[in-house]
Motif scaffolding. Structure first.
Motif, PDB file in Angstrom:
ATOM      1  N   GLU A  59      12.553 148.637  23.935  1.00  0.00           N
ATOM      2  CA  GLU A  59      13.812 149.149  24.481  1.00  0.00           C
ATOM      3  C   GLU A  59      14.696 148.009  24.972  1.00  0.00           C
ATOM      4  O   GLU A  59      15.910 148.003  24.761  1.00  0.00           O
ATOM      5  N   LEU A  60      14.073 147.045  25.624  1.00  0.00           N
ATOM      6  CA  LEU A  60      14.811 145.900  26.140  1.00  0.00           C
ATOM      7  C   LEU A  60      15.483 145.137  24.995  1.00  0.00           C
ATOM      8  O   LEU A  60      16.662 144.779  25.083  1.00  0.00           O
ATOM      9  N   ARG A  61      14.739 144.902  23.928  1.00  0.00           N
ATOM     10  CA  ARG A  61      15.279 144.125  22.811  1.00  0.00           C
ATOM     11  C   ARG A  61      16.461 144.833  22.141  1.00  0.00           C
ATOM     12  O   ARG A  61      17.428 144.188  21.723  1.00  0.00           O
ATOM     13  N   LYS A  62      16.392 146.166  22.035  1.00  0.00           N
ATOM     14  CA  LYS A  62      17.516 146.907  21.467  1.00  0.00           C
ATOM     15  C   LYS A  62      18.761 146.736  22.322  1.00  0.00           C
ATOM     16  O   LYS A  62      19.874 146.541  21.814  1.00  0.00           O
ATOM     17  N   ALA A  63      18.571 146.795  23.632  1.00  0.00           N
ATOM     18  CA  ALA A  63      19.708 146.640  24.532  1.00  0.00           C
ATOM     19  C   ALA A  63      20.243 145.212  24.495  1.00  0.00           C
ATOM     20  O   ALA A  63      21.458 144.993  24.511  1.00  0.00           O
TER      21      ALA A  63
END
Length: 242
Positions: A59-63
């Motif tokens: 999720e962090l990487r997508k953001a």
């Protein structure tokens, strides 16, 4: 947590640690605003951010990818994540500038900054730097080819730049020198294999270095301006604009 809170919009069970995508981005924005960054603008590692925010690394990487696309940050594999826009590639910038400029512009730019560099060198040059300048004066006179001469000439001007003791100014001079060497000068020089013994730059260089050694600020600037005007006149076939 209630059953309603633990269900997603479709009614399916959602893992407690899984954040809604719409929730992650503003939380990361807020985190990065308050995060302590290193001197180079690097933010905490992904693992640390994910733990602090209570999101998965996916999720962090997508953001982070979204923020990178917006120009809010940039990532370098193996080095980390950095706030701000990705720095320009200096080599690509030089090539781009060389395509957009021309010899006349290069000479006008040199006239704009190098006399001031000579003035500052007269104030700040160390004895070792002055000694190196004298060594390069001799090497310029002894050069057996134009390529050798131009190499020594470039080194002499850079030592004068370094003698300002101003790192930013020296960086600007290095960029200008790189563009100068990348610009297509064509066949502007119709001359023998090597500089003649009375080549104008020899005496002009010596006048610049003598003024720097004498700590004569005004004379150093004037000598550099006279030299570059002469260079422009000889290379371009007309006097450069003052």
């Amino acid at each position: 947590m209630s059953v309603a809170e633990d269900m997603d919009d479709a009614g399916a069970k959602r893992a407690p640690s899984e954040a809604r995508p719409s929730d992650v981005l503003p939380r990361i924005r807020a985190f990065l605003t308050q995060a302590d960054t290193l001197d180079d603008g690097r933010v905490p590692p992904e693992r640390e951010m994910a733990q602090a925010l209570g999101v998965t690394r996916a999720e962090l990487r997508k953001a982070l990818a979204k923020l990178e696309a917006e120009g809010q940050l940039w990532r370098h594999v193996g080095k980390g994540t950095f706030l701000g826009a990705r720095p320009a590639d200096p080599a690509a910038d030089v090539a781009s500038m060389a395509r957009l400029t021309n010899p006349a512009e290069v000479m006008r730019t040199r006239l704009a900054i190098e006399p001031e560099i000579a003035r500052l060198a007269a104030l700040n040059a160390t004895p070792a730097q002055i000694s190196e300048m004298h060594s390069l004066l001799r090497k310029c006179r002894q050069a057996q080819t134009w390529r050798q001469y131009e190499s020594f000439d470039t080194r002499l001007h850079r030592v004068i730049g370094a003698a300002t003791q101003n790192t930013l100014l020296l960086s600007l001079l290095d960029t200008l020198s790189a563009v100068r060497q990348a610009v297509n000068w064509g066949r502007l020089r119709a001359s023998p294999q090597r500089p003649s013994e009375d080549h104008h730059s020899f005496a002009e260089h010596e006048a610049i270095v003598a003024a720097i050694e004498d700590r004569d600020v005004a004379r150093a600037g004037q000598a550099m301006r006279a030299h570059l005007t002469s260079v422009g006149r000889n290379l371009l076939g007309r006097a450069e604009e003052e």
